[in-house]
Design a protein around this motif. Structure first.
Motif, PDB file in Angstrom:
ATOM      1  N   THR A   6       0.825  -1.210   0.000  1.00  0.00           N
ATOM      2  CA  THR A   6       0.000   0.000   0.000  1.00  0.00           C
ATOM      3  C   THR A   6       0.858   1.259   0.000  1.00  0.00           C
ATOM      4  OG1 THR A   6      -0.276  -0.399   2.369  1.00  0.00           O
ATOM      5  CG2 THR A   6      -2.107  -0.980   0.942  1.00  0.00           C
ATOM      6  N   ALA A   7       1.922   1.199  -0.784  1.00  0.00           N
ATOM      7  CA  ALA A   7       2.771   2.361  -1.052  1.00  0.00           C
ATOM      8  C   ALA A   7       3.202   3.068   0.232  1.00  0.00           C
ATOM      9  CB  ALA A   7       2.067   3.304  -2.025  1.00  0.00           C
ATOM     10  N   CYS A   8       3.054   4.376   0.264  1.00  0.00           N
ATOM     11  CA  CYS A   8       3.632   5.161   1.355  1.00  0.00           C
ATOM     12  C   CYS A   8       2.857   5.080   2.663  1.00  0.00           C
ATOM     13  CB  CYS A   8       3.780   6.611   0.914  1.00  0.00           C
ATOM     14  SG  CYS A   8       4.806   6.769  -0.564  1.00  0.00           S
ATOM     15  N   ALA A   9       1.766   4.311   2.684  1.00  0.00           N
ATOM     16  CA  ALA A   9       1.041   4.046   3.927  1.00  0.00           C
ATOM     17  C   ALA A   9       1.276   2.629   4.419  1.00  0.00           C
ATOM     18  CB  ALA A   9      -0.454   4.275   3.712  1.00  0.00           C
ATOM     19  N   ALA A  10       2.165   1.881   3.758  1.00  0.00           N
ATOM     20  CA  ALA A  10       2.291   0.441   4.007  1.00  0.00           C
ATOM     21  C   ALA A  10       2.734   0.095   5.421  1.00  0.00           C
ATOM     22  CB  ALA A  10       3.251  -0.180   2.994  1.00  0.00           C
ATOM     23  N   TYR A  25      -0.177   8.604   4.158  1.00  0.00           N
ATOM     24  CA  TYR A  25      -1.074   8.591   3.006  1.00  0.00           C
ATOM     25  C   TYR A  25      -0.284   8.123   1.778  1.00  0.00           C
ATOM     26  CZ  TYR A  25      -2.665  11.963   6.439  1.00  0.00           C
ATOM     27  OH  TYR A  25      -2.966  12.578   7.623  1.00  0.00           O
ATOM     28  N   ALA A  26      -1.021   7.660   0.771  1.00  0.00           N
ATOM     29  CA  ALA A  26      -0.357   7.103  -0.400  1.00  0.00           C
ATOM     30  C   ALA A  26      -1.116   7.441  -1.664  1.00  0.00           C
ATOM     31  CB  ALA A  26      -0.238   5.579  -0.258  1.00  0.00           C
ATOM     32  N   PHE A  27      -0.398   7.352  -2.781  1.00  0.00           N
ATOM     33  CA  PHE A  27      -1.025   7.550  -4.082  1.00  0.00           C
ATOM     34  C   PHE A  27      -2.252   6.645  -4.218  1.00  0.00           C
ATOM     35  CE2 PHE A  27       3.028   9.004  -6.544  1.00  0.00           C
ATOM     36  CZ  PHE A  27       2.953  10.227  -5.920  1.00  0.00           C
ATOM     37  N   GLY A  28      -3.201   7.094  -5.000  1.00  0.00           N
ATOM     38  CA  GLY A  28      -4.430   6.339  -5.167  1.00  0.00           C
ATOM     39  C   GLY A  28      -5.461   6.650  -4.100  1.00  0.00           C
TER      40      GLY A  28
END
Length: 375
Positions: A139-143, A360-363
């Protein structure tokens, strides 16, 4: 059942967890220009990279970072694993790119399952001998938040006795190219929440926490509350300007943890230093904390470590709870007055009981994790 952190470890461009904490308190930044990136023609050559590990095999960089952070976390909680059946130990790992160098060097013989997030999770499981659930969160930068929140939920539900959770992100040239082409990267320093901020800065690192029930913990270092999630479903890369998705994640985390907004003593902000993201996050914070709340970001110190970011920030949050000190906003002591935030300019001693860690993350992936002081 209460889930608690009984051990933690991290490795960032500032060093191990202790070094990173000390550097953040001092307002230090690990950002510097890299000759190899200049030689390779990158338009931006400033980044935060780990130098405290031997170079090693580039396609195993993530595994090396994970092993270093994990060793410190396990050493801090020596009684967590002995006597626990291997199938009662779970592993939860967040990452954006996995072993990025493996993708960069891909040939016709390339096998994704040797380099993706699952490969990193399997590595961690092998190190600790876990045969329980092994989960990877892309989950990108929220992983990191996703992984730690899921791990704590598994402990609270009694699905596992011990959870090893965190995030890993080796330095990625793919990410450097992508963010540079998006014009999202600062050419000098990342300055979260500052007027005239010019963008994010890429980093690398890893962080892990050992999560157990309060009854099992030799020493509880922090309580892990609920993970709040929301989705903007707005744009592939840009957040909603009103921060409504971010605010929903914050509200969910606090409500599910039974912690009133007025009881939060620090928000460890996502704070990437991009104009849009910082403004949206500020809008969300004003919505959920109308009376104000101390806010700061550590990305000015260690860069944006993507999938590892909120895991590293969890470790910093635990340190803040232990020490009773809110860390400063690195590279951003003079906050943009238009954001309307109480941005912490210098280390702020106090009674730190509850922290909200936001990522938070892209998308449109929004997350917030509640962390509390151990009794």
């Amino acid at each position: 059942m209460t889930a608690v952190v009984s051990g933690y470890g991290a490795i960032t461009a500032l060093g191990a967890a202790d070094d990173t904490w000390a550097g953040v308190l001092a307002g230090a930044t690990a950002a510097r220009s890299w000759e190899d990136l200049a030689d390779e023609g990158f338009p931006v050559t400033t980044a935060c990279r780990v130098t405290s590990l031997p170079p090693g095999d580039p396609v195993r960089r993530g595994r090396d970072l994970a092993s270093a952070a994990l060793a410190d976390a396990l050493a801090m909680a020596p009684g967590a694993l002995p006597g626990v059946p291997s199938d009662r130990v779970g592993v939860y790992v967040g990452t954006t790119m996995g072993e990025s160098a493996g993708y960069e060097r891909a040939t016709t013989a390339f096998a994704a399952d040797e380099h993706n997030g699952a490969a990193l999770a399997r590595h961690v499981a092998g190190v600790v001998g876990a045969t329980g659930p092994v989960r990877a969160y892309g989950t990108a930068c929220a992983a990191g938040n996703y992984a730690i929140g899921a791990a704590a939920a598994a402990v609270r539900a009694g699905r596992v006795d011990v959870a090893i959770a965190g995030g890993v992100e080796p330095f990625s040239r793919i990410a450097m190219v992508g963010f540079a082409r998006m014009r999202a990267m600062t050419p000098d320093l990342c300055r979260p929440f500052v007027a005239g901020r010019r963008g994010m800065q890429l980093g690398e690192g890893a962080a892990f926490v050992v999560i157990t029930s309060a009854a099992r913990a030799g020493q509880a270092r922090a309580v892990v509350g609920a993970l709040g999630l929301a989705s903007d479903a707005h744009h592939p890369t840009s957040p909603r300007a009103d921060g409504s998705g971010m605010a929903a994640a914050m509200r969910s985390a606090l409500s599910r943890s039974g912690v009133p907004a007025d009881d939060v003593d620090w928000v460890c902000a996502h704070g990437t230093g991009t104009p849009q993201s910082d403004a949206a996050e500020a809008a969300a914070l004003r919505t959920e904390f109308p009376a104000g709340v101390p806010v700061s970001s550590i990305k000015g110190a260690i860069g944006h470590t993507m999938g590892a970011a909120s895991a590293v920030e969890t470790v910093i949050a635990v340190r803040a709870l232990e020490a009773g000190v809110v860390p400063p906003n690195v590279n951003g002591p003079s906050a943009d007055p238009g954001l309307g935030l109480d941005v912490v300019a210098a280390p702020r001693p106090g009674d730190v009981r509850w922290v909200l860690n936001c990522a938070y993350a892209f998308g449109g992936l929004d997350s917030a994790l509640v962390l509390g002081r151990a009794a």
